[in-house]
Design an enzyme around this catalytic site. Structure first.
Site, PDB file in Angstrom:
ATOM      1  N   ARG A 522      77.851 -39.398 -50.615  1.00  0.00           N
ATOM      2  CA  ARG A 522      77.626 -38.129 -49.921  1.00  0.00           C
ATOM      3  C   ARG A 522      77.574 -36.977 -50.901  1.00  0.00           C
ATOM      4  O   ARG A 522      78.284 -36.965 -51.910  1.00  0.00           O
ATOM      5  CB  ARG A 522      78.771 -37.845 -48.942  1.00  0.00           C
ATOM      6  N   SER A 586      86.252 -42.715 -56.145  1.00  0.00           N
ATOM      7  CA  SER A 586      87.373 -43.459 -55.561  1.00  0.00           C
ATOM      8  C   SER A 586      87.597 -44.814 -56.227  1.00  0.00           C
ATOM      9  O   SER A 586      87.653 -45.848 -55.548  1.00  0.00           O
ATOM     10  CB  SER A 586      87.148 -43.628 -54.058  1.00  0.00           C
ATOM     11  N   ASP A 640      89.777 -40.195 -53.990  1.00  0.00           N
ATOM     12  CA  ASP A 640      89.723 -39.864 -52.551  1.00  0.00           C
ATOM     13  C   ASP A 640      91.116 -39.711 -51.945  1.00  0.00           C
ATOM     14  O   ASP A 640      91.322 -38.929 -51.013  1.00  0.00           O
ATOM     15  CB  ASP A 640      88.911 -40.901 -51.774  1.00  0.00           C
TER      16      ASP A 640
END
Length: 900
Positions: A522, A586, A640
């Site tokens: 994203r 992440s 994350d």
């Protein structure tokens, strides 16, 4: 004139549909906990939870008490590929002194007959399971226990009502045990109707209704457990013995009962009871015909008005006479012969009229039976949420078998009342005896199956002591990761993030955020406003990362990321702006500053080459330079989990722990600088990214790893690594379940022993299916549909087992996660030197959010293992996007403060 007498016995389809609706209402009443006490149709749970599946085998005994004879059976059930049953029986009379005596006499007689049978068959020295067919209304609390509610069928034994008949039989058998060396284990108490269904179910697995129409009448069927309020649990199905003979005892059928029905009832052994049975069963139809003929004769319509002794004698006209008189192929000869034998000397007109009476009486019986059966079939269809249903009704009883027209009439009316049900009527052979043996065989199979399933799943059940050990080991590993001399060899790496502050509400501006951590990537534009009207606005676009990019080269991966960024900047019209950027990455990184992160190792299915040991921020900057279209100010590389903590910290200053339980599993928390030996300085706090997924890679939790965990690990992209994550995260739980299902299928406990091609495929059982299957709102029928989507053709019993497997795997994951979290909150408490700690944990991840029970079990485990910590769990709203922007904003703020 004859028709005037018979008018009220004729029932139109509208009346039958009304009877059907009344019976459906009574069924619902009988199933409800609050309404059952006043229900006439008692809907008694039988505790028979499974139909035969064809794998039953062994030798069984059955005894059958309920009719004019007592019967003992030896039943051999063979599973030699042909699926066959051998039955040997012996019948014994049931003298009046037994059927009207006391409890001891009755059960001693049953035990004596069984002993005689075992001696005859040379079975005395064998230990055999026994099924007891007891064809009277009993309230059962388990399969091998039943309290007699009331006698029917002319039985009137004293001292049995309101007692457990199985206990009485066991006591009688116990008397013989020492003297005659017999050892019989009473495994199941069965109603003859249930026995009929089970017998037919062995031959036709669609059979889920049992019907008896003989001396008495009754029906049973397989009901969804979620509708049976009298029994705990809502999984699977259970056979309900309706005891429909009492339908109408509350007056619900008074408008249909004729003067003859009322007279018959008053002269019976149990006036006011079993009124529906008295309108249907063969025990009463002959008497009903006699009463009608008597009145017609008295009024001069038959036999020249001469009332014979036969017409005045109760019970003189029996069902066998009615059946014989309705053999139309014989003309009137049968009727004339029977009436002459009864000294009635009929004319031809008398014979026609009597035959007509018999027809109307038996036709009404078939009609009423069809209406109640249609109600059951409609309920079954509605339970399954089907527009059209195929099913089989197992059927037994002298009236159905011997009456020349009854079966045909019943079938025709049922099909007319429920045109949406394709019904097969299957005649039972030795239903009550063979059926009791089948119930016992199924119980035997399920008990053996249960032992195997328990043996398979027991290693997943973690005791409180084991969870405490996991918590303590996690605490030890946390300390290893923080200490300079042990950090290099620590499995829990305790990586410093260089995030040293939490949001204070003054953050503002426009920021870009990148989020890479799974199969999607994203790009976000985040606008943060400060002050009284502080807010965070986000605009984002999602891009897929193809497998060939995930497992290609590092250059290809980062070029793809930059391509996605370029598309987003173009889309938002901000290509010329040099915005500060936070990069949520992440994966385990060793950071030396907030904008430098060396990849320790890929997880979650990524395998891009030439990345491990490299600075991911430099790789991103290089890719931006290669494209040469735009420039960005990369301020922070963020895990994350840290983003989750910061996002929740923006709302709740008490939040100092971040937890992700989704595709992967990880935790971060604010640690005192003085405890972080691998970073210079002792003042303040820094967020530590624990990378706890690798907990256990040194073998410290091998004692709780099952063979299925090892199979999943060996088949993964990174064998021997991230062992704790492979027991707790969404990426692996479905695969653990699949391995268990394969093993249970190999043992013949699932899917009829057939491993389908789809079950052989790694990754087919995604964790989202666990969440769906374990949903409390999901009926087993829907579970079966999910399994069918996966190419797994399951029975109701298979679905229960699959749901149980999913349950133990996800519960263990939540408990292990909770044990790890308890170690961290306890560490925080000790760091602060307080007796009682109040703290908030920011949480994100699909497993935590979407699984119906995971979050509850996790919270309960933390509370149990860290009782001095009051922990609040706060769901994060987009930690990886919003969190990255907030960390960038905090870093910018702290940087500006430092410059000033």
């Amino acid at each position: 004139q004859v028709d005037r007498y018979l008018y009220h016995l004729r029932l139109s389809d509208d009346v039958l549909l009304d009877v059907m609706a009344r019976f459906q209402a009574e069924m619902v009443k009988g199933l409800g906990r609050d309404t059952n006490p006043t229900a006439t149709v008692k809907m008694l749970p039988s505790f028979v939870r499974s139909l035969p599946d064809g794998s039953e085998k062994g030798d069984f005994l059955a005894v059958d008490l309920g009719g004019s004879q007592f019967c003992a059976h030896e039943v051999k059930v063979c599973d030699d590929g042909k699926q066959s049953i051998q039955l040997e029986s012996k019948f014994y009379p049931t003298p009046k002194e037994v059927t009207h005596g006391n409890s001891t006499e009755l059960f001693d007689y049953v035990a004596d007959c069984l002993l005689d049978f075992m001696e005859t068959k040379n079975l005395k020295h064998m230990k055999l399971p026994l099924g007891f067919t007891f064809s009277f209304p009993c309230k059962q609390t388990k399969l091998e226990e039943g309290v007699l509610l009331a006698w029917t069928k002319h039985f009137k034994v004293r001292g049995v009502q309101d007692t457990d008949v199985v206990t009485a039989l066991r006591k009688a058998l116990q008397k013989h045990k020492a003297s005659f060396d017999i050892d019989v284990d009473v495994l199941a108490l069965v109603n003859d109707t249930v026995g009929t269904m089970m017998t037919c179910g062995y031959d036709d697995q669609r059979c889920e209704v049992g019907l008896i129409i003989g001396t008495g009448t009754n029906a049973c069927y397989m009901e969804e457990m979620r509708h049976i309020e009298l029994v705990e649990g809502d999984e699977g199905r259970m056979c309900i013995n309706t005891e429909w003979g009492a339908f109408g005892d509350d007056g619900a059928l008074d408008d249909l009962r004729t003067e003859f029905d009322q007279e018959l009832d008053l002269g019976s052994l149990n006036p006011g009871k079993q009124l529906f049975e008295k309108m249907i069963s063969s025990l009463y139809l002959g008497e009903l015909v006699r009463l009608i003929l008597l009145k017609m004769t008295k009024e001069g319509l038959l036999f020249n008005g001469k009332v014979s002794t036969a017409l005045l004698t109760k019970g003189k006209i029996e069902m066998k006479h009615v059946s014989a008189m309705e053999k139309y192929k014989e003309g009137l000869s049968n009727t004339k012969e029977i009436l002459t034998e009864l000294s009635l000397f009929p004319t031809e007109e008398d014979c026609v009229a009597v035959q007509h009476v018999c027809t109307i009486v038996s036709f009404r019986s078939a009609n009423l039976c069809a209406a109640a059966l249609a109600a059951i079939l409609t309920r079954l269809r509605d339970n399954k949420k089907l527009l059209r249903m195929q099913t089989t009704v197992g059927i037994d009883g002298g009236l159905y078998k011997t009456h020349p027209q009854y079966a045909k009439r019943l079938h025709k009316v049922v099909r007319r009342l429920v045109p949406t049900c394709d019904v097969r009527f299957l005649l039972s052979v030795s239903g009550s005896g063979k059926g009791a043996a089948m119930v016992t065989a199924v119980a035997h199979r399920l008990a053996a199956q249960r032992r195997h399933i328990d043996a398979t799943l027991t290693p997943f059940l973690l005791s409180l002591r084991t969870l405490r050990e996991v918590r303590n080991k996690m605490r030890t590993e946390l300390e290893y990761g923080l200490k300079r001399e042990t950090q290099a060899n620590a499995t829990v790496k305790m990586l410093p993030t260089y995030v040293c502050g939490m949001p204070d509400g003054t953050e503002k501006g426009k920021f870009l955020a990148l989020d890479l951590g799974g199969t999607n990537f994203r790009v976000l534009l985040v606008k943060i406003k400060s002050g009284r009207r502080r807010s965070v606005q986000m605009y984002n676009k999602i891009f897929a990362i193809p497998l060939e990019i995930m497992q290609g080269t590092g250059e290809e991966l980062f070029d793809h990321i930059v391509q996605c960024i370029a598309d987003f900047l173009e889309y938002m019209g901000i290509k010329g702006s040099r915005l500060p950027l936070g990069f949520t990455f992440s994966f385990p990184c060793r950071q030396t500053s907030i904008d430098k992160g060396m990849l320790v190792g890929w997880t979650k299915g990524f395998k891009a080459t030439d990345c491990e040991g490299e600075d991911v921020v430099d790789m991103l900057r290089e890719a931006i330079r290669r494209r040469n279209e735009f420039d960005l100010d990369i301020v922070a590389v963020v895990n994350d989990t840290v983003g989750t903590m910061i996002t929740c910290g923006y709302e709740d200053p008490n939040c100092e722990i971040g937890l992700i339980v989704g595709t992967g599993s990880n935790v971060c928390y604010m640690e005192d600088m003085k405890n972080i030996e691998i970073v210079e300085g002792n003042e303040g706090k820094m967020c530590i990214n624990t990378e706890w997924g690798a907990f256990g890679d040194n073998g410290c939790i091998d004692n709780i790893r099952t063979k299925y965990d090892k199979e999943v690990d060996e088949g993964s992209l990174n064998p021997g690594k991230q062992r704790y994550e492979k027991m707790t995260s969404g990426m692996y739980l479905g695969e653990i379940v699949r391995q268990i299902l394969i093993d249970l299928t190999k043992q013949g406990l699932l899917f009829r022993g057939h491993i389908s091609e789809s079950l052989r495929k790694r990754g087919i059982f995604e964790t989202k299916f666990l969440s769906q299957i374990e949903s409390d709102r999901l009926a087993l029928l829907q579970v079966r549909r999910i399994l069918q989507q996966l190419g797994l053709d399951s029975t109701c019993e298979d679905s229960i087992i699959v749901k149980e497997v999913c349950g133990v795997v996800s519960k263990r994951a939540a408990q292990l996660c909770g044990a790890g979290l308890a170690a961290i909150v306890e560490k925080k408490r000790e760091n602060q030197g307080v007796e009682h700690l109040q703290i908030t944990i920011g949480v994100d991840g699909t497993l935590y959010k979407l699984h119906p029970h995971f979050s509850r079990v996790l919270r309960e485990t933390v509370k149990e293992l860290a009782p001095q910590c009051d922990v609040t769990f706060m769901l994060s709203e987009d930690g990886s996007g919003k969190g990255a922007a907030l960390i960038t904003a905090v870093a910018k703020r702290l940087h500006n403060v430092g410059q000033k």
